[in-house]
Design an enzyme around this catalytic site. Structure first.
Site, PDB file in Angstrom:
ATOM      1  N   GLY A 260      87.692 -60.427 -49.791  1.00 13.13           N
ATOM      2  CA  GLY A 260      87.939 -60.755 -51.195  1.00 13.13           C
ATOM      3  C   GLY A 260      88.590 -62.101 -51.435  1.00 13.13           C
ATOM      4  O   GLY A 260      89.266 -62.283 -52.449  1.00 13.13           O
TER       5      GLY A 260
ATOM      6  N   ASN B  78      86.994 -64.896 -52.140  1.00 16.54           N
ATOM      7  CA  ASN B  78      86.333 -65.458 -53.329  1.00 16.54           C
ATOM      8  C   ASN B  78      86.810 -64.752 -54.591  1.00 16.54           C
ATOM      9  O   ASN B  78      87.016 -65.397 -55.624  1.00 16.54           O
ATOM     10  CB  ASN B  78      84.813 -65.378 -53.197  1.00 16.54           C
ATOM     11  CG  ASN B  78      84.269 -66.517 -52.368  1.00 16.54           C
ATOM     12  OD1 ASN B  78      84.233 -67.655 -52.826  1.00 16.54           O
ATOM     13  ND2 ASN B  78      83.898 -66.227 -51.135  1.00 16.54           N
TER      14      ASN B  78
ATOM     15  N   ARG C 244      69.623 -45.177 -52.428  1.00 19.67           N
ATOM     16  CA  ARG C 244      70.055 -46.495 -52.911  1.00 19.67           C
ATOM     17  C   ARG C 244      70.006 -46.539 -54.440  1.00 19.67           C
ATOM     18  O   ARG C 244      70.916 -47.048 -55.100  1.00 19.67           O
ATOM     19  CB  ARG C 244      69.155 -47.591 -52.328  1.00 19.67           C
ATOM     20  CG  ARG C 244      69.605 -48.990 -52.709  1.00 19.67           C
ATOM     21  CD  ARG C 244      68.641 -50.050 -52.212  1.00 19.67           C
ATOM     22  NE  ARG C 244      68.500 -50.066 -50.763  1.00 19.67           N
ATOM     23  CZ  ARG C 244      69.367 -50.645 -49.931  1.00 19.67           C
ATOM     24  NH1 ARG C 244      70.439 -51.239 -50.396  1.00 19.67           N
ATOM     25  NH2 ARG C 244      69.179 -50.617 -48.633  1.00 19.67           N
TER      26      ARG C 244
ATOM     27  N   ARG D 232      75.942 -54.888 -49.698  1.00 18.12           N
ATOM     28  CA  ARG D 232      74.845 -53.958 -49.961  1.00 18.12           C
ATOM     29  C   ARG D 232      73.768 -54.696 -50.731  1.00 18.12           C
ATOM     30  O   ARG D 232      74.084 -55.445 -51.661  1.00 18.12           O
ATOM     31  CB  ARG D 232      75.308 -52.795 -50.854  1.00 18.12           C
ATOM     32  CG  ARG D 232      76.334 -51.903 -50.250  1.00 18.12           C
ATOM     33  CD  ARG D 232      75.783 -51.005 -49.200  1.00 18.12           C
ATOM     34  NE  ARG D 232      74.705 -50.140 -49.651  1.00 18.12           N
ATOM     35  CZ  ARG D 232      73.919 -49.453 -48.832  1.00 18.12           C
ATOM     36  NH1 ARG D 232      74.059 -49.560 -47.534  1.00 18.12           N
ATOM     37  NH2 ARG D 232      72.985 -48.661 -49.314  1.00 18.12           N
TER      38      ARG D 232
ATOM     39  N   LEU E 290      71.174 -54.753 -53.541  1.00 19.72           N
ATOM     40  CA  LEU E 290      70.932 -53.994 -54.777  1.00 19.72           C
ATOM     41  C   LEU E 290      69.424 -53.903 -55.014  1.00 19.72           C
ATOM     42  O   LEU E 290      68.694 -54.870 -54.789  1.00 19.72           O
ATOM     43  CB  LEU E 290      71.632 -54.685 -55.942  1.00 19.72           C
ATOM     44  CG  LEU E 290      73.169 -54.642 -55.843  1.00 19.72           C
ATOM     45  CD1 LEU E 290      73.803 -55.729 -56.693  1.00 19.72           C
ATOM     46  CD2 LEU E 290      73.695 -53.263 -56.222  1.00 19.72           C
TER      47      LEU E 290
ATOM     48  N   HIS F 130      76.533 -67.434 -51.570  1.00 14.97           N
ATOM     49  CA  HIS F 130      75.991 -67.291 -50.220  1.00 14.97           C
ATOM     50  C   HIS F 130      76.509 -68.458 -49.371  1.00 14.97           C
ATOM     51  O   HIS F 130      76.498 -69.602 -49.830  1.00 14.97           O
ATOM     52  CB  HIS F 130      74.458 -67.299 -50.267  1.00 14.97           C
ATOM     53  CG  HIS F 130      73.854 -67.184 -48.913  1.00 14.97           C
ATOM     54  ND1 HIS F 130      73.807 -65.995 -48.221  1.00 14.97           N
ATOM     55  CD2 HIS F 130      73.320 -68.115 -48.091  1.00 14.97           C
ATOM     56  CE1 HIS F 130      73.251 -66.204 -47.043  1.00 14.97           C
ATOM     57  NE2 HIS F 130      72.949 -67.486 -46.930  1.00 14.97           N
TER      58      HIS F 130
ATOM     59  N   GLU G 268      83.685 -72.855 -51.108  1.00 19.27           N
ATOM     60  CA  GLU G 268      83.278 -71.646 -51.860  1.00 19.27           C
ATOM     61  C   GLU G 268      84.291 -71.350 -52.959  1.00 19.27           C
ATOM     62  O   GLU G 268      83.940 -70.981 -54.086  1.00 19.27           O
ATOM     63  CB  GLU G 268      83.202 -70.420 -50.927  1.00 19.27           C
ATOM     64  CG  GLU G 268      82.062 -70.448 -49.938  1.00 19.27           C
ATOM     65  CD  GLU G 268      81.918 -69.120 -49.203  1.00 19.27           C
ATOM     66  OE1 GLU G 268      82.058 -68.056 -49.826  1.00 19.27           O
ATOM     67  OE2 GLU G 268      81.648 -69.145 -47.985  1.00 19.27           O
TER      68      GLU G 268
HETATM   69  C1  GRF Z   1      81.723 -65.368 -48.200  1.00 22.27           C
HETATM   70  O1  GRF Z   1      81.477 -66.258 -47.140  1.00 22.27           O
HETATM   71  C2  GRF Z   1      80.554 -65.326 -49.155  1.00 22.27           C
HETATM   72  O2  GRF Z   1      79.871 -66.545 -49.243  1.00 22.27           O
HETATM   73  C3  GRF Z   1      79.673 -64.280 -48.520  1.00 22.27           C
HETATM   74  O3  GRF Z   1      80.544 -63.334 -47.989  1.00 22.27           O
HETATM   75  C4  GRF Z   1      81.808 -63.929 -47.721  1.00 22.27           C
HETATM   76  C5  GRF Z   1      82.814 -63.148 -48.485  1.00 22.27           C
HETATM   77  O4  GRF Z   1      84.131 -63.556 -48.203  1.00 22.27           O
HETATM   78  N1  GRF Z   1      78.736 -63.758 -49.491  1.00 22.27           N
HETATM   79  P1  GRF Z   1      85.309 -63.032 -49.118  1.00 22.27           P
HETATM   80  O5  GRF Z   1      85.247 -61.518 -49.101  1.00 22.27           O
HETATM   81  O6  GRF Z   1      85.082 -63.586 -50.504  1.00 22.27           O
HETATM   82  O7  GRF Z   1      86.558 -63.555 -48.494  1.00 22.27           O
END
Ligand code: GRF
Length: 214
Positions: A14, A16, A67, A93, A95, A111, A176
């Protein structure tokens, strides 16, 4: 103006989510997180949400027969919370197409590569193996094909000769954490217009690029 009501779907760390929580804590930020959904009870991101006073829901996917049943349950809690935009933030997951279609242009993902390079997993190791000079992250609207869809923001970083997958991942993660809040701001301010295979931002061809030098 009313802030855009967003939800985050997570499965783990988490970080991000934390970047978005921090952005939303700034008084003039045009979005607010109204719900965090995790498919794993042990996701560290749940603690981050709770600390920030954000409601959470744990929805273990194994408790659903199919799913589609899982997706429908997630859809229901999002609608109950009157969510306007769904942010996938390390949600592990896939979707299904009914969900993706229902939330078309209201569902975004981050991503860890410069798409269309390196969709899928292990992007940092693959970038090193391919000897690319730059790597990074992509914030995009979600479409049915995994890791595809109109790109809103791209964050790039240099790849150093001494990089391991871990050192490169850390450099990408820093960008990110800038790219996701930026994409959210642009959408929440109504500045992003989705086209067939890309976006316009403020009437000009996107995506917006953040190019870090280190
Ligand atoms: C990140 O590298 C994001 O780009 C990818 O999964 C990772 C998640 O990291 N989709 P976090 O859980 O946000 O720390």
């Amino acid at each position: 103006m009313a802030r855009l009501r967003i939800a985050a779907l997570i499965s783990g760390r988490g970080s991000n989510l934390q970047a978005v929580i921090d952005a939303c804590a700034v008084p003039d930020f045009p979005a607010e997180i109204v719900l965090v959904v995790s498919n794993r009870a042990d996701a560290q991101g749940l603690e981050r949400a709770t600390r920030a006073g954000i409601p959470t829901r744990v929805m273990p996917h194994r408790e659903f027969a199919t799913r589609d049943a899982f997706d429908a349950a997630v859809d229901r809690v999002l609608r109950e919370a009157r969510v306007e935009l769904v942010c996938l933030a390390g949600f592990m997951r896939v979707l299904g197409s009914a969900f993706v279609t229902a939330w078309r242009d209201r569902l975004i993902n981050i991503h860890p590569s410069l798409l269309p390079q390196f969709p899928g997993l292990d992007t940092h190791a693959r970038a090193i193996a391919a000897a690319v000079k730059r790597h990074g992250c992509t914030v995009h609207f979600v479409r049915n094909e995994v890791d595809s869809g109109p790109i809103i923001v791209v964050g790039s970083v240099p790849v150093m000769p001494t990089d391991t997958a871990d050192t490169l991942a850390a450099r990408v993660l820093a960008v990110e954490h800038r790219a996701y809040p930026l994409a959210l701001r642009l959408i929440a301010e109504g500045r992003v217009h989705v086209l067939a295979d890309g976006v316009e931002i403020d009437g000009r061809p996107g995506p917006l690029r953040l190019d870090a030098t280190a």
